[in-house]
Design a protein around this motif. Structure first.
Motif, PDB file in Angstrom:
ATOM      1  N   ILE A  16      32.875  49.223  50.280  1.00  0.00           N
ATOM      2  CA  ILE A  16      32.001  48.191  50.596  1.00  0.00           C
ATOM      3  C   ILE A  16      32.077  47.004  49.819  1.00  0.00           C
ATOM      4  CG2 ILE A  16      29.413  48.025  50.418  1.00  0.00           C
ATOM      5  CD1 ILE A  16      29.518  50.977  51.218  1.00  0.00           C
ATOM      6  N   ILE A  17      32.475  47.311  48.520  1.00  0.00           N
ATOM      7  CA  ILE A  17      32.366  46.084  47.495  1.00  0.00           C
ATOM      8  C   ILE A  17      33.501  45.181  48.068  1.00  0.00           C
ATOM      9  CG2 ILE A  17      32.982  45.496  45.053  1.00  0.00           C
ATOM     10  CD1 ILE A  17      31.273  48.004  44.200  1.00  0.00           C
ATOM     11  N   CYS A  18      34.584  45.690  48.453  1.00  0.00           N
ATOM     12  CA  CYS A  18      35.893  44.773  48.776  1.00  0.00           C
ATOM     13  C   CYS A  18      35.424  43.945  50.139  1.00  0.00           C
ATOM     14  CB  CYS A  18      37.128  45.595  48.910  1.00  0.00           C
ATOM     15  SG  CYS A  18      37.795  46.359  47.525  1.00  0.00           S
ATOM     16  N   VAL A  19      34.723  44.691  50.909  1.00  0.00           N
ATOM     17  CA  VAL A  19      34.334  43.822  52.008  1.00  0.00           C
ATOM     18  C   VAL A  19      33.257  42.875  51.558  1.00  0.00           C
ATOM     19  CG1 VAL A  19      32.974  43.920  54.365  1.00  0.00           C
ATOM     20  CG2 VAL A  19      34.430  45.845  53.877  1.00  0.00           C
ATOM     21  N   TYR A  20      32.375  43.002  50.830  1.00  0.00           N
ATOM     22  CA  TYR A  20      31.344  42.085  50.359  1.00  0.00           C
ATOM     23  C   TYR A  20      32.097  40.849  49.414  1.00  0.00           C
ATOM     24  CZ  TYR A  20      28.747  40.080  46.652  1.00  0.00           C
ATOM     25  OH  TYR A  20      28.172  38.912  45.862  1.00  0.00           O
ATOM     26  N   LEU A  21      33.262  41.189  48.915  1.00  0.00           N
ATOM     27  CA  LEU A  21      33.942  40.157  48.226  1.00  0.00           C
ATOM     28  C   LEU A  21      34.910  39.313  49.125  1.00  0.00           C
ATOM     29  CD1 LEU A  21      35.501  42.095  45.220  1.00  0.00           C
ATOM     30  CD2 LEU A  21      33.601  40.535  44.998  1.00  0.00           C
ATOM     31  N   VAL A  22      35.301  39.938  50.262  1.00  0.00           N
ATOM     32  CA  VAL A  22      35.984  39.136  51.175  1.00  0.00           C
ATOM     33  C   VAL A  22      35.020  38.288  52.007  1.00  0.00           C
ATOM     34  CG1 VAL A  22      37.163  39.286  53.355  1.00  0.00           C
ATOM     35  CG2 VAL A  22      37.923  40.766  51.592  1.00  0.00           C
ATOM     36  N   LEU A  23      33.985  38.699  52.285  1.00  0.00           N
ATOM     37  CA  LEU A  23      32.929  37.836  52.946  1.00  0.00           C
ATOM     38  C   LEU A  23      32.408  36.861  51.881  1.00  0.00           C
ATOM     39  CD1 LEU A  23      31.042  40.520  54.842  1.00  0.00           C
ATOM     40  CD2 LEU A  23      32.529  38.891  55.906  1.00  0.00           C
ATOM     41  N   TYR A  38      32.718  28.995  39.951  1.00  0.00           N
ATOM     42  CA  TYR A  38      32.077  30.420  39.423  1.00  0.00           C
ATOM     43  C   TYR A  38      32.141  31.445  40.362  1.00  0.00           C
ATOM     44  CZ  TYR A  38      28.606  33.303  37.503  1.00  0.00           C
ATOM     45  OH  TYR A  38      28.108  34.588  37.036  1.00  0.00           O
ATOM     46  N   PRO A  39      31.612  31.141  41.754  1.00  0.00           N
ATOM     47  CA  PRO A  39      31.717  32.522  42.658  1.00  0.00           C
ATOM     48  C   PRO A  39      33.080  32.980  42.612  1.00  0.00           C
ATOM     49  CG  PRO A  39      30.395  30.643  43.508  1.00  0.00           C
ATOM     50  CD  PRO A  39      30.900  30.224  42.276  1.00  0.00           C
ATOM     51  N   LYS A  40      34.240  32.151  42.781  1.00  0.00           N
ATOM     52  CA  LYS A  40      35.531  32.548  43.146  1.00  0.00           C
ATOM     53  C   LYS A  40      35.839  33.364  41.746  1.00  0.00           C
ATOM     54  CE  LYS A  40      37.143  29.261  46.552  1.00  0.00           C
ATOM     55  NZ  LYS A  40      38.010  28.197  46.709  1.00  0.00           N
ATOM     56  N   LEU A  41      35.579  32.878  40.451  1.00  0.00           N
ATOM     57  CA  LEU A  41      36.051  33.570  39.061  1.00  0.00           C
ATOM     58  C   LEU A  41      35.322  34.958  39.380  1.00  0.00           C
ATOM     59  CD1 LEU A  41      37.312  33.452  36.550  1.00  0.00           C
ATOM     60  CD2 LEU A  41      35.114  32.295  35.607  1.00  0.00           C
ATOM     61  N   LEU A  42      34.031  34.883  39.834  1.00  0.00           N
ATOM     62  CA  LEU A  42      33.244  36.268  39.694  1.00  0.00           C
ATOM     63  C   LEU A  42      33.952  37.298  40.834  1.00  0.00           C
ATOM     64  CD1 LEU A  42      30.850  37.506  38.580  1.00  0.00           C
ATOM     65  CD2 LEU A  42      29.548  36.632  40.575  1.00  0.00           C
ATOM     66  N   ILE A  43      34.214  36.593  41.778  1.00  0.00           N
ATOM     67  CA  ILE A  43      35.073  37.488  42.542  1.00  0.00           C
ATOM     68  C   ILE A  43      36.450  38.099  42.247  1.00  0.00           C
ATOM     69  CG2 ILE A  43      36.196  37.548  45.046  1.00  0.00           C
ATOM     70  CD1 ILE A  43      33.837  35.252  45.954  1.00  0.00           C
ATOM     71  N   ALA A  47      37.095  42.131  41.362  1.00  0.00           N
ATOM     72  CA  ALA A  47      38.389  42.516  42.140  1.00  0.00           C
ATOM     73  C   ALA A  47      39.132  43.124  41.176  1.00  0.00           C
ATOM     74  CB  ALA A  47      38.966  41.594  42.884  1.00  0.00           C
ATOM     75  N   CYS A  48      39.488  42.649  40.103  1.00  0.00           N
ATOM     76  CA  CYS A  48      40.245  43.219  38.838  1.00  0.00           C
ATOM     77  C   CYS A  48      39.652  44.365  38.090  1.00  0.00           C
ATOM     78  CB  CYS A  48      40.635  41.992  37.825  1.00  0.00           C
ATOM     79  SG  CYS A  48      41.698  40.799  38.311  1.00  0.00           S
ATOM     80  N   LEU A  49      38.218  44.571  38.158  1.00  0.00           N
ATOM     81  CA  LEU A  49      37.895  45.417  37.478  1.00  0.00           C
ATOM     82  C   LEU A  49      37.636  46.796  38.410  1.00  0.00           C
ATOM     83  CD1 LEU A  49      35.243  43.716  35.130  1.00  0.00           C
ATOM     84  CD2 LEU A  49      37.146  44.756  34.429  1.00  0.00           C
ATOM     85  N   PHE A  52      39.893  50.029  37.965  1.00  0.00           N
ATOM     86  CA  PHE A  52      39.573  50.669  36.874  1.00  0.00           C
ATOM     87  C   PHE A  52      38.140  51.531  36.791  1.00  0.00           C
ATOM     88  CE2 PHE A  52      41.909  47.044  35.366  1.00  0.00           C
ATOM     89  CZ  PHE A  52      43.309  47.748  34.826  1.00  0.00           C
ATOM     90  N   VAL A  53      37.264  51.223  37.377  1.00  0.00           N
ATOM     91  CA  VAL A  53      36.126  51.885  37.903  1.00  0.00           C
ATOM     92  C   VAL A  53      36.355  52.912  38.647  1.00  0.00           C
ATOM     93  CG1 VAL A  53      33.695  51.598  38.365  1.00  0.00           C
ATOM     94  CG2 VAL A  53      34.461  49.735  37.068  1.00  0.00           C
ATOM     95  N   LEU A  54      37.090  52.733  39.570  1.00  0.00           N
ATOM     96  CA  LEU A  54      37.235  53.732  40.659  1.00  0.00           C
ATOM     97  C   LEU A  54      38.005  54.768  39.975  1.00  0.00           C
ATOM     98  CD1 LEU A  54      37.266  54.744  43.478  1.00  0.00           C
ATOM     99  CD2 LEU A  54      39.203  53.336  43.893  1.00  0.00           C
ATOM    100  N   GLY A  55      39.158  54.477  39.133  1.00  0.00           N
ATOM    101  CA  GLY A  55      39.960  55.345  38.657  1.00  0.00           C
ATOM    102  C   GLY A  55      38.969  56.443  37.625  1.00  0.00           C
ATOM    103  N   ARG A  56      37.935  55.708  36.788  1.00  0.00           N
ATOM    104  CA  ARG A  56      37.558  56.393  35.853  1.00  0.00           C
ATOM    105  C   ARG A  56      36.504  57.434  36.745  1.00  0.00           C
ATOM    106  NH1 ARG A  56      32.320  54.046  32.921  1.00  0.00           N
ATOM    107  NH2 ARG A  56      32.041  53.806  35.011  1.00  0.00           N
ATOM    108  N   GLU A  57      36.046  56.901  37.763  1.00  0.00           N
ATOM    109  CA  GLU A  57      34.902  57.881  38.655  1.00  0.00           C
ATOM    110  C   GLU A  57      35.795  58.878  39.209  1.00  0.00           C
ATOM    111  OE1 GLU A  57      31.538  57.869  38.845  1.00  0.00           O
ATOM    112  OE2 GLU A  57      31.535  56.291  37.409  1.00  0.00           O
ATOM    113  N   VAL A  58      36.864  58.759  39.726  1.00  0.00           N
ATOM    114  CA  VAL A  58      37.543  59.856  40.260  1.00  0.00           C
ATOM    115  C   VAL A  58      38.200  60.631  39.205  1.00  0.00           C
ATOM    116  CG1 VAL A  58      39.907  60.326  41.609  1.00  0.00           C
ATOM    117  CG2 VAL A  58      38.515  58.415  42.307  1.00  0.00           C
TER     118      VAL A  58
END
Length: 148
Positions: A16-23, A38-43, A47-49, A52-58
Motif C-alpha cells: 500500500i505504501i509503494c502504491v502511495y509513493l508511485v501515485l 522536497y516531495p521527491k526526496l521524501l519519496i 522507498a529506501c527505508l 529495512f522496516v519490512l525485514g525487521r517486522e518479518v
C-alpha cells in the motif's frame, strides 16, 4: 485462523505504501523543482527505508510465538491503518481533478473522521487549519501546489 494471518498486514502495508509513493511521485513529476524537490526526496527516502522496516517486522514475526488470531481481532488492530492508506490513495487520485485546496481539506477532515474524531469543532478547526496552511504556502511563500 492460524499464525500466518498475522503476517498479512506486515506484507500488505508495504505494498500500500509503494502504491502511495508511485501515485505521489506521479502527482509531482511535472512540477517545478522548487516545488517538487522536497516531495521527491521524501519519496526516495521512504522507498529506501521500507525494505529495512519490512525485514525487521518479518524477523520479529518469525521469532514470535503468537497464538492463533481471529480475523475480527486482526481487523480491530489494523483497521485505522487501512483507513489511512485508503484516504492517502484517494487524496492523491483526487489531487489533480479537485485541486490542492479541496482535496487537502477533504483528506484532513475525512481522515480525522475515519480515525474516530466526531467533534464538529475539532473537525472544523482541522479543516480551517489545513486551508490556512495551504494559503500560507501558496500565497505568502509562493509555492506552486498541484492542481492549482
Amino acid at each position: 485462523m492460524n499464525r500466518y494471518s498475522t503476517l498479512i498486514p506486515i506484507l500488505v502495508l508495504p505494498v500500500i505504501i509503494c502504491v502511495y509513493l508511485v501515485l505521489f511521485w506521479n502527482s509531482v513529476k511535472d512540477m517545478a523543482i522548487t516545488s517538487a524537490g522536497y516531495p521527491k526526496l521524501l519519496i526516495v527516502m521512504i522507498a529506501c527505508l521500507l525494505p529495512f522496516v519490512l525485514g525487521r517486522e518479518v524477523i520479529a514475526w518469525r521469532r514470535s510465538h503468537a497464538a492463533d488470531v481471529s480475523w475480527r481481532a486482526l481487523w480491530r488492530d489494523w483497521n485505522k491503518v487501512v483507513y489511512a492508506a485508503v484516504a492517502l490513495i484517494a487524496y492523491i487520485v483526487l489531487l489533480d481533478p479537485l485541486g490542492a485546496y479541496v482535496s487537502s481539506f477533504l483528506f484532513v477532515v475525512g481522515l480525522a473522521f475515519a480515525l474516530g474524531c466526531r467533534r464538529p469543532l475539532v473537525l472544523a478547526g482541522l479543516g480551517g487549519g489545513t486551508l490556512l496552511l495551504i494559503l500560507v504556502f501558496a500565497g505568502a511563500l509562493g509555492v506552486e501546489l498541484p492542481g492549482t
